[in-house]
Every structure is written in structure tokens, then in C-alpha cells.
Design an enzyme around this catalytic site. Structure first.
Site, PDB file in Angstrom:
ATOM      1  N   ASN A   1       0.810  -1.217   0.000  1.00 38.35           N
ATOM      2  CA  ASN A   1       0.000   0.000   0.000  1.00 38.35           C
ATOM      3  C   ASN A   1       0.846   1.271   0.000  1.00 38.35           C
ATOM      4  O   ASN A   1       0.345   2.356   0.294  1.00 38.35           O
ATOM      5  CB  ASN A   1      -0.928   0.013   1.227  1.00 38.35           C
ATOM      6  CG  ASN A   1      -1.959  -1.094   1.171  1.00 38.35           C
ATOM      7  OD1 ASN A   1      -2.485  -1.410   0.117  1.00 38.35           O
ATOM      8  ND2 ASN A   1      -2.243  -1.703   2.313  1.00 38.35           N
TER       9      ASN A   1
ATOM     10  N   HIS B   1     -14.438  -2.986   5.908  1.00 37.96           N
ATOM     11  CA  HIS B   1     -13.234  -3.638   6.415  1.00 37.96           C
ATOM     12  C   HIS B   1     -13.511  -4.402   7.706  1.00 37.96           C
ATOM     13  O   HIS B   1     -14.431  -4.085   8.462  1.00 37.96           O
ATOM     14  CB  HIS B   1     -12.157  -2.568   6.658  1.00 37.96           C
ATOM     15  CG  HIS B   1     -10.799  -3.118   6.957  1.00 37.96           C
ATOM     16  ND1 HIS B   1     -10.348  -3.312   8.252  1.00 37.96           N
ATOM     17  CD2 HIS B   1      -9.802  -3.525   6.141  1.00 37.96           C
ATOM     18  CE1 HIS B   1      -9.124  -3.799   8.209  1.00 37.96           C
ATOM     19  NE2 HIS B   1      -8.764  -3.939   6.952  1.00 37.96           N
TER      20      HIS B   1
ATOM     21  N   GLU C   1     -16.509   3.444   3.570  1.00 36.28           N
ATOM     22  CA  GLU C   1     -15.108   3.764   3.288  1.00 36.28           C
ATOM     23  C   GLU C   1     -15.020   4.670   2.067  1.00 36.28           C
ATOM     24  O   GLU C   1     -15.877   4.609   1.183  1.00 36.28           O
ATOM     25  CB  GLU C   1     -14.309   2.478   3.028  1.00 36.28           C
ATOM     26  CG  GLU C   1     -14.377   1.485   4.169  1.00 36.28           C
ATOM     27  CD  GLU C   1     -13.648   0.182   3.873  1.00 36.28           C
ATOM     28  OE1 GLU C   1     -12.654   0.223   3.108  1.00 36.28           O
ATOM     29  OE2 GLU C   1     -14.081  -0.857   4.382  1.00 36.28           O
TER      30      GLU C   1
ATOM     31  N   SER D   1     -10.816  -1.354   0.072  1.00 30.63           N
ATOM     32  CA  SER D   1      -9.498  -1.973  -0.025  1.00 30.63           C
ATOM     33  C   SER D   1      -9.470  -3.201  -0.911  1.00 30.63           C
ATOM     34  O   SER D   1      -8.416  -3.550  -1.448  1.00 30.63           O
ATOM     35  CB  SER D   1      -8.999  -2.353   1.377  1.00 30.63           C
ATOM     36  OG  SER D   1      -9.872  -3.296   1.978  1.00 30.63           O
TER      37      SER D   1
ATOM     38  N   ASP E   1     -14.294   6.035   6.736  1.00 29.68           N
ATOM     39  CA  ASP E   1     -12.922   5.529   6.813  1.00 29.68           C
ATOM     40  C   ASP E   1     -12.180   5.961   5.548  1.00 29.68           C
ATOM     41  O   ASP E   1     -12.470   5.484   4.454  1.00 29.68           O
ATOM     42  CB  ASP E   1     -12.959   4.009   6.932  1.00 29.68           C
ATOM     43  CG  ASP E   1     -11.571   3.382   7.000  1.00 29.68           C
ATOM     44  OD1 ASP E   1     -10.571   4.123   6.902  1.00 29.68           O
ATOM     45  OD2 ASP E   1     -11.489   2.146   7.141  1.00 29.68           O
TER      46      ASP E   1
ATOM     47  N   HIS F   1      -7.607   4.375   2.495  1.00 30.85           N
ATOM     48  CA  HIS F   1      -6.964   4.220   1.193  1.00 30.85           C
ATOM     49  C   HIS F   1      -7.114   5.457   0.317  1.00 30.85           C
ATOM     50  O   HIS F   1      -6.626   5.457  -0.820  1.00 30.85           O
ATOM     51  CB  HIS F   1      -7.513   2.982   0.485  1.00 30.85           C
ATOM     52  CG  HIS F   1      -7.063   1.699   1.099  1.00 30.85           C
ATOM     53  ND1 HIS F   1      -5.881   1.073   0.763  1.00 30.85           N
ATOM     54  CD2 HIS F   1      -7.628   0.930   2.071  1.00 30.85           C
ATOM     55  CE1 HIS F   1      -5.744  -0.025   1.469  1.00 30.85           C
ATOM     56  NE2 HIS F   1      -6.793  -0.134   2.275  1.00 30.85           N
TER      57      HIS F   1
ATOM     58  N   LYS G   1      -0.797   3.405   4.820  1.00 33.54           N
ATOM     59  CA  LYS G   1      -0.868   3.220   3.363  1.00 33.54           C
ATOM     60  C   LYS G   1       0.032   4.269   2.705  1.00 33.54           C
ATOM     61  O   LYS G   1       1.237   4.237   2.883  1.00 33.54           O
ATOM     62  CB  LYS G   1      -2.320   3.333   2.893  1.00 33.54           C
ATOM     63  CG  LYS G   1      -3.141   2.072   3.135  1.00 33.54           C
ATOM     64  CD  LYS G   1      -3.541   1.863   4.550  1.00 33.54           C
ATOM     65  CE  LYS G   1      -4.379   0.625   4.750  1.00 33.54           C
ATOM     66  NZ  LYS G   1      -4.670   0.368   6.182  1.00 33.54           N
TER      67      LYS G   1
END
Length: 368
Positions: free
Chosen positions: A40, A120, A164, A168, A193, A196, A227
Site C-alpha cells: 500500500n 473492512h 469507506e 481496499s 474511513d 486508502h 498506506k
């Protein structure tokens, strides 16, 4: 004489044998110098050693409420709050701790949590520890979320929506503005979230909410640093009242030794670095576009982010394909059931600003 084991553990074999039968037994492996299409480290901060060494302490000597609070940690929180345009922020040891801590302690008994079904594991574990009711909605499906909201709204329950920015395992982005429209309609609180998206999404890598100009409408934003930011830890952003609540009731914060000064300095250094990495973000997008334009022999998901997904159904089949790519010198890992639903097993290909066009073309050729 038969020697009895001090700690008999053969009872563990039943679950391990299930994994072996499904060809889904996980194992640790080293990267062994292969081309990185796995990590990542989107902007190459770790790969290129852009955060220098430090002589600061490697231990913080206690939790934040005891010896583990110190000027550098509060100064860094202040810098993060300013960059992310929030009222207050609180550092956590990891994104997992942050999601688990917020979701397990903020929603109360009688409240309702609606979460994206591809959320997640840290979000799901926080929900499991919460006393609130919880229901999933179809991935990125605003219509399904609306139906769920109509069902739970009006019963006196406080409603939390959890999703998110960038997912991911699929690499796609949440329809954030549409979700916030529903939040306004049904008086729901959004927990977002940004793991990423941090460092990658937005002109300065500020994340999806700020890039869309809706950061003030989010009840909680969680940015993690493992990440693109290239270090460790996470920050929970929200109101000053939320910060006080977490300090008083969030068990992963209260009962964990805090991040040491050496880690907090790395966070501060990274936040001085990545906002100006415009060339790296532009280069990253060029490589993503190059891979997306290439013809390959497999179905892939529509992702505009560094996470590119090639669907190869079946644990054995995707594991075998990943093995061929590994032998060709490309570090690409298979994502197996039960991490993803059966039939959607995949290669999770991560593109970085330090990858080359030749590496992208080699990968595309092997997948043709």
C-alpha cells in the site's frame, strides 16, 4: 511410555483442515525482491526512504491518560486537524484500533448502525462489540441504503452510517455526496474511513471528503497512515465533544500504550511531505490509466484508484495464476474466499508511483 503434551492443541486442526480443504490456508511469505504490485506504499514514501531516521524514544511509557501524553503528540494532532480542516482530532495506534474504538463505543444501545457490506474487518469487529443494532446495505448501493433508512427511521433510534472512501478489496469509491444527502434527509451520522484515500485522493492527498468539500458534514473521519502516508497510526477527526467522549469511553485508546515519539515524528514528517507530492500523484494516475487501457484476458472491476482488481473465480485457480506471476518476478497476491465472497476470488494489484511503464506492460502481457 507415552509422552503427554503439556498443552494439547490438536483441537485446532479442525478449523485449519477446513481451510486446507478449501485451498484457503493463509501463510506468511517474504517479497524476495520482486516488483512491488502488492504493498500500500502508493507514493513510494517507504520504498524510497523519504522519512529519515530519528533519535527520539521508541517507547511512550504509558497510555495517553497516564505517562503516554507529551507535547509532540498534541502538536501533531493540531497539525493534522489543520490540514484536514476539522475541529478536533485524536491519534490512535492504528487504523484498526481507530475503527474498532469509535464504532464500539460511540453508537449506544438502541442506536442503529448501517454499514456497507464490503466494510473492512476492523469496522465489522467494532460493530460486533457495539451494543447498537446493525444492518448491512448492498455495496455502494444508495437505493438499498435508502430502503434501510426508511425501515429504521422514526423509531427513536440514532442512526450511524459507516462506509469507506476507497474500498481496499474492490478499489472503488463511495458515492459520498449521495450518502450525505440521505444523512441530511434521515438525520443520520456518517462515519467515513479514509484509509486508502489519504495521500492519494485530492490535490494534496487530503482524502475524498475534503476533495468533495463535504468534510464538515461527516460526523467522524478516520485517516490512517499505514498506506500512502508511509508510517503507522491513525487519526480520528470530528468535534471537540467527540474527542472528549473518546478520551473517556474508548477502550482501545484508554487501555493501550500510546504511540512513541519516534512514530509521532514520522507522522508529522510525512504530513509535511506528501501534500506536495503532486508529481508522484500525477505519475501514479498515468500508470493506473495505462493498466486500465491494456487488454487482458480476465474480468476486472472498474476502479480509478491504485487498487486494481482482476476477478479469477476459485481459490485454486487464482492461487495458481498468482504463482505464475510471482515466478515472473511480480509480487502479486491472490485474495481468496473467505476474505472475499466465493466466486469473486481475485488478484489485488496495487500500482505505485515508482512502478515503471515497462513493469505495467509486462503485467498486462502476462494477464493477456
Amino acid at each position: 511410555m507415552h509422552e503427554q503434551k503439556l498443552y494439547p492443541d490438536d483441537f485446532l486442526d479442525a478449523k485449519l483442515d477446513e481451510r486446507r480443504a478449501n485451498d484457503s490456508l493463509r501463510q506468511l511469505r517474504l517479497t524476495e525482491g520482486k516488483v512491488d504490485f502488492c504493498s500500500n506504499d502508493y507514493l513510494g514514501i517507504v520504498t524510497n526512504g523519504l522519512i529519515g531516521g530519528s533519535t527520539l524514544a521508541h517507547g511512550s511509557m504509558g497510555s495517553r491518560l497516564l505517562a503516554g501524553n507529551y507535547p509532540l503528540i498534541e502538536e501533531t494532532e493540531g497539525a493534522l486537524v489543520e490540514f484536514h480542516q476539522a475541529e478536533a482530532g485524536l491519534l490512535f495506534n492504528s487504523g484498526y484500533d481507530a475503527n474498532l474504538g469509535v464504532i464500539s463505543c460511540v453508537p449506544q444501545r438502541g442506536d442503529v448502525i448501517l454499514y456497507d457490506q464490503l466494510s473492512h474487518a476492523s469496522i465489522r469487529d467494532g460493530i460486533r462489540l457495539s451494543f447498537a443494532q446493525s444492518f448491512s446495505f448492498a455495496h455502494n448501493d444508495v437505493d438499498d441504503l435508502s430502503r434501510r433508512l426508511k425501515t429504521v427511521h422514526g423509531g427513536g433510534s440514532r442512526i450511524f452510517i459507516v462506509t469507506e472512501s476507497v474500498f481496499s478489496m474492490d478499489g472503488d469509491m463511495a458515492p459520498l455526496e449521495a450518502i450525505l444527502t440521505l444523512c441530511r434527509t434521515y438525520d443520520a451520522h456518517l462515519i467515513l474511513d479514509e484509509a486508502h484515500a489519504t495521500g492519494v485522493v485530492g490535490k494534496a492527498g487530503e482524502g475524498l471528503a475534503q476533495a468533495a468539500g463535504v468534510q464538515k458534514e461527516c460526523f467522524v473521519r478516520i485517516h490512517t497512515f499505514g498506506k500512502a502516508v508511509g508510517c503507522h497510526g491513525a487519526v480520528v477527526l470530528g468535534s471537540e465533544r467527540l474527542r472528549q467522549f473518546l478520551v473517556n469511553f474508548c477502550r482501545p485508546l484508554i487501555y493501550s500504550t500510546s504511540l512513541p515519539p519516534v512514530s509521532v515524528r514520522a507522522i508529522a514528517d510525512a504530513y509535511r511531505l506528501f501534500p506536495a507530492m503532486h508529481a508522484e500523484r500525477e505519475r501514479l494516475q498515468q500508470l493506473i490509466d495505462r493498466f486500465r487501457r491494456a487488454a487482458i484476458g480476465y474480468e476486472r472491476l472498474n476502479s480509478l484508484t491504485p487498487i486494481q482488481v482482476v476477478i479469477v473465480p476459485g481459490n485454486g485457480v487464482v492461487r495458481e495464476l498468482a504463482g505464475r506471476l510471482q515466478k515472473a518476478g511480480l509480487d502479486i497476491r491472490p485474495i481468496l474466499y473467505p476474505t472475499v465472497p466465493r466466486g469473486s476470488e481475485r488478484l489485488r494489484i496495487v500500482i505505485h508511483s515508482f512502478n515503471t511503464e515497462a513493469e505495467i506492460d509486462k503485467l498486462s502481457g502476462l494477464l493477456r
